[in-house]
Design a protein around this motif. Structure first.
Motif, PDB file in Angstrom:
ATOM      1  N   ALA A  28       1.204   2.078  11.563  1.00 28.63           N
ATOM      2  CA  ALA A  28       2.108   3.009  10.889  1.00 28.63           C
ATOM      3  C   ALA A  28       2.222   4.309  11.663  1.00 28.63           C
ATOM      4  O   ALA A  28       1.269   4.768  12.293  1.00 28.63           O
ATOM      5  N   ASP A  30       2.253   8.210  12.055  1.00 27.76           N
ATOM      6  CA  ASP A  30       1.508   9.267  11.377  1.00 27.76           C
ATOM      7  C   ASP A  30       2.411  10.323  10.756  1.00 27.76           C
ATOM      8  O   ASP A  30       1.932  11.171   9.999  1.00 27.76           O
ATOM      9  N   TYR A  33       4.988   7.390   8.110  1.00 29.36           N
ATOM     10  CA  TYR A  33       4.139   6.373   7.473  1.00 29.36           C
ATOM     11  C   TYR A  33       4.810   5.005   7.339  1.00 29.36           C
ATOM     12  O   TYR A  33       4.348   4.173   6.582  1.00 29.36           O
ATOM     13  N   ARG A  34       5.883   4.766   8.077  1.00 29.97           N
ATOM     14  CA  ARG A  34       6.540   3.460   8.042  1.00 29.97           C
ATOM     15  C   ARG A  34       5.917   2.555   9.101  1.00 29.97           C
ATOM     16  O   ARG A  34       5.451   3.014  10.147  1.00 29.97           O
TER      17      ARG A  34
END
Length: 72
Positions: A28, A30, A33-34
């Protein structure tokens, strides 16, 4: 009751290119967050306003491009 320690292999999809995998581990970004494939994830130095230091983070190319536009 029989419990297995094996985790379920759930497929994931890269939000940049649409790559799908159930055999590899997802990573993911940072910032957003995907989930992103390793091809579209880069290490970058980000400024932390709370402590005044630069920190290394894994950033997707989408967020990197958005940040580059903001800096201009």
């Amino acid at each position: 009751m029989d419990r297995s320690d094996k985790m379920e292999n759930s497929p994931w999809v890269c939000h940049v290119c649409g790559y799908t995998s159930a055999a590899t581990e997802s990573k993911a970004c940072d910032l957003c967050y995907r989930v992103t494939c390793s091809l579209h994830l880069r290490s970058a130095s980000l400024y932390n306003e709370k402590n005044g230091l630069y920190e290394t983070a894994a950033v997707c190319i989408s967020c990197a491009a958005d940040n580059a536009k903001k800096m201009q």
